[in-house]
Design a protein around this motif. Structure first.
Motif, short mmCIF file in Angstrom:
data_model
loop_
_atom_site.label_atom_id
_atom_site.label_comp_id
_atom_site.label_asym_id
_atom_site.label_seq_id
_atom_site.Cartn_x
_atom_site.Cartn_y
_atom_site.Cartn_z
N UNK A 1 44.35 34.25 46.56
CA UNK A 1 44.93 35.36 45.81
C UNK A 1 45.69 34.93 44.56
N UNK A 2 45.81 33.63 44.33
CA UNK A 2 46.63 33.16 43.22
C UNK A 2 45.76 32.83 42.01
N UNK A 3 45.77 33.72 41.02
CA UNK A 3 45.16 33.43 39.73
C UNK A 3 46.30 33.05 38.79
N UNK A 4 46.49 31.75 38.59
CA UNK A 4 47.67 31.26 37.88
C UNK A 4 47.75 31.80 36.46
N UNK A 5 46.60 32.16 35.87
CA UNK A 5 46.60 32.67 34.50
C UNK A 5 47.10 34.11 34.42
N UNK A 6 46.98 34.83 35.52
CA UNK A 6 47.42 36.24 35.54
C UNK A 6 48.84 36.39 36.06
N UNK A 7 49.26 35.51 36.99
CA UNK A 7 50.56 35.73 37.64
C UNK A 7 51.74 35.37 36.75
N UNK A 8 51.51 34.53 35.73
CA UNK A 8 52.60 34.20 34.81
C UNK A 8 52.73 35.37 33.82
N UNK A 9 53.58 36.32 34.17
CA UNK A 9 53.57 37.63 33.53
C UNK A 9 54.38 37.65 32.23
N UNK A 10 54.05 38.55 31.30
CA UNK A 10 54.85 38.67 30.07
C UNK A 10 56.24 39.20 30.42
N UNK A 11 57.24 38.46 30.11
CA UNK A 11 58.61 38.86 30.41
C UNK A 11 59.23 39.54 29.19
N UNK B 1 57.30 31.03 27.35
CA UNK B 1 55.99 30.47 27.03
C UNK B 1 55.85 28.99 27.36
N UNK B 2 56.82 28.10 27.06
CA UNK B 2 56.64 26.68 27.41
C UNK B 2 56.40 26.47 28.90
N UNK B 3 57.16 27.20 29.75
CA UNK B 3 56.97 27.05 31.19
C UNK B 3 55.63 27.64 31.64
N UNK B 4 55.21 28.75 30.99
CA UNK B 4 53.90 29.34 31.31
C UNK B 4 52.80 28.30 31.11
N UNK B 5 52.84 27.61 29.98
CA UNK B 5 51.82 26.60 29.69
C UNK B 5 51.87 25.46 30.70
N UNK B 6 53.07 25.10 31.15
CA UNK B 6 53.18 24.03 32.13
C UNK B 6 52.61 24.46 33.47
#
Length: 566
Positions: A233-243, A162-167
């Protein structure tokens, strides 16, 4: 302009255009990345004669020493074109480098808006520096099976905690912000309302938000949107996937254990649970927690081991739904590991998530200081199925397969360095290993034949050293007890060899049998057995597999058969 590369990893399985248009019984099937909706949209944006090159990034900061005083932020790359089974091998992921970690002079500077803005800009400029070469020529040629194939690179998924997702997405890291989820615009007070409709973030609605905060928008615009060919094609909010590893193993399951301990403390049953955990029988595929629950020491792998035993540990503790929440968890977790989903499977998966979440919220909401307003809980309930629709099964982008990379590229390498210019030393070490690895390609080893041999021992127990020394006064109590236990084991499992004239020797084992408990053959989805006074000799070769039998605590002659195939 294009660049030519030779792909060394499974070229015959390398995914190109239309490789996965799978429908099973008129239902669409989601498996590899190119069965997802993102892949189809990306293909529509390029020439019909070209293919998508799916780029997967993994970013995570990790400590390098046991005291946690030093850390490195590594970033890796892999390709979604490579099948999941192959991509989950360590050698199909490449270290790109280490992102700079800024140090503040003091706590005041660390919390200042200037320092935070500098940290964000440094991070995104570093990402741009690493990825720009991929998009300078707009396309690349890969040589696969002696054929040049035309690809357009696209960033498909970014795997991180999550911290990296927000960054990456430039959203607030605090769970106390008004709109804490990077996927959608849910308000904080609605995080655990599983019936709430959500609005997904995208570039359009976020630009409207950012227009009022021009400085942040400029940083975001420079660092994310300017990846040339990937822009459309890059939607940054969607590509950071739940791991799964961070969301489940080290996230929600850890919370579930912590809240269970709090609940047990109130019921004064915590000591009993720790005793039960320590008494779980040993098995080669299971970690034994002889000191009870010690959460601060557990790894993701150990949490997965704990998932297998907790339903038995909390069995019949007179706390309503406590065992059931672990049953529902395991059902959901096993589904998350599926290698293929049909549309109906995704419906079942979402139902399993909701069933578990309802029980989790019911049991632990009052125990949680935040009343379970967890971002990981919200994103798992709302966004995991959407992610599978977009990018294929979760096994394709879980960080479980990256655990060993931290050990290889960070922790061990750090220990081997002299602590000066650490990153430079590690990169040089990796380059040397890569050269050695390339030189080994093509060299085959002579196969070795392994022959099974059964070694048998025959002795007279009455004449053995154990029997003679059992009453030796010079032995301490622990040694005497050990001898007695060993003799009990010999009586329980007897292995013998029988020889008959003109026949091959028979290797036999004496076993005692279990039988179903007819009134309740299944409990928590597991077989419930009892020991019976029936013994047989069976051939050793007839034993196909070993199972883990766990006694049901506080019950007489009741045993669970534990599933260890997760």
């Amino acid at each position: 302009m294009s660049t030519s590369f030779q792909c060394p990893h499974c070229p015959r399985n390398f995914s190109t255009r239309n490789a996965y248009s799978q429908h099973i019984e008129d239902e669409k099937s989601y498996e590899e990345q190119n069965s997802g909706n993102w892949w189809k949209r990306a293909e529509r944006s390029i020439s019909n004669h070209a293919n998508i090159l799916s780029i997967i990034l993994y970013s995570d900061a990790t400590t390098t020493d046991t005291l946690g005083k030093s850390s490195l932020h590594s970033i890796y790359v892999s390709l979604g074109n490579i099948p999941t089974w192959r991509r989950n091998k360590e050698d199909v992921k490449q270290l790109l480098g280490y992102l700079p970690i800024l140090s503040a002079k003091n706590e005041k500077e660390k919390k200042s808006s200037e320092f935070k803005e500098l940290a964000r800009e440094t991070f995104h400029n570093s990402i741009k520096f690493l990825l720009d070469p991929l998009f300078q020529g707009n396309s690349v040629d890969f040589n696969i099976d002696d054929k040049d194939i035309w690809f357009f690179p696209r960033i498909s998924t970014i795997i991180c905690d999550w911290p990296e997702v927000c960054t990456f997405s430039l959203t607030y890291k605090s769970a106390n912000s008004n709109y804490p989820c990077h996927f959608c615009l849910v308000q904080r007070e609605d995080l655990i309302d599983i019936r709430k409709e959500v609005i997904l973030r995208n570039h359009v609605n976020m630009k409207e938000c950012f227009d009022s905060i021009q400085v942040i928008w400029q940083v975001w615009n420079r660092s994310i949107i300017t990846f040339g060919a990937s822009r459309k094609n890059l939607n940054i909010y969607a590509v950071t996937v739940p791991d799964r590893m961070h969301h489940l193993d080290l996230g929600l399951f850890k919370y579930q254990i912590e809240f269970t301990m709090e609940l047990l403390k109130k019921k004064k049953s915590l000591n009993k649970v720790n005793e039960r955990i320590a008494d779980i029988p040993r098995h080669s595929q299971l970690k034994v927690f002889k000191k009870g629950i010690q959460l601060f020491r557990l790894t993701a792998s150990e949490y997965r081991d704990m998932m297998k035993i907790m339903v038995f540990v909390v069995d019949d503790l007179q706390i309503k739904d406590l065992s059931e929440v672990y049953v529902k968890w395991n059902e959901m977790y096993l589904l998350s590991r599926s290698e293929k989903f049909k549309e109906s499977d995704l419906e079942n998966f979402q139902k399993a998530i909701n069933d578990w979440a309802n029980l989790f919220i019911k049991l632990f909401q009052k125990i949680s200081n935040s009343h379970l307003k967890f971002l990981k809980l919200h994103s798992w309930i709302y966004h995991i199925v959407n992610t599978i629709w977009e990018y294929g099964v979760i096994n394709g982008y879980t960080t479980e397969t990256y655990e060993s990379l931290h050990k290889t590229y960070v922790k061990i390498s750090y220990r081997l360095s002299n602590k000066k210019e650490v990153e430079k030393q590690i990169i040089e070490n990796i380059r040397r290993r890569a050269i050695i690895s390339r030189n080994r390609v093509g060299k085959t080893k002579t196969p070795m034949a392994f022959v099974y041999t059964a070694k048998l021992f025959d002795f007279d127990l009455s004449e053995s050293m154990i029997e003679q020394n059992k009453k030796n006064l010079n032995l301490n109590k622990k040694m005497i007890k050990g001898f007695e236990k060993f003799i009990d084991c010999l009586k329980t499992l007897l292995i013998t060899e029988i020889r008959l004239p003109n026949k091959s020797p028979m290797h036999l084992a004496l076993v005692q049998w279990y039988d179903f408990i007819e009134e309740t053959p299944f409990v928590y989805g597991c077989l419930l057995l009892r020991l019976v006074e029936v013994y047989n000799f069976i051939e050793i070769e007839a034993i196909e597999d070993t199972i883990h039998v766990v006694p049901r605590f506080d019950k007489n002659n009741e045993y669970f058969v534990m599933k260890l195939d997760r």
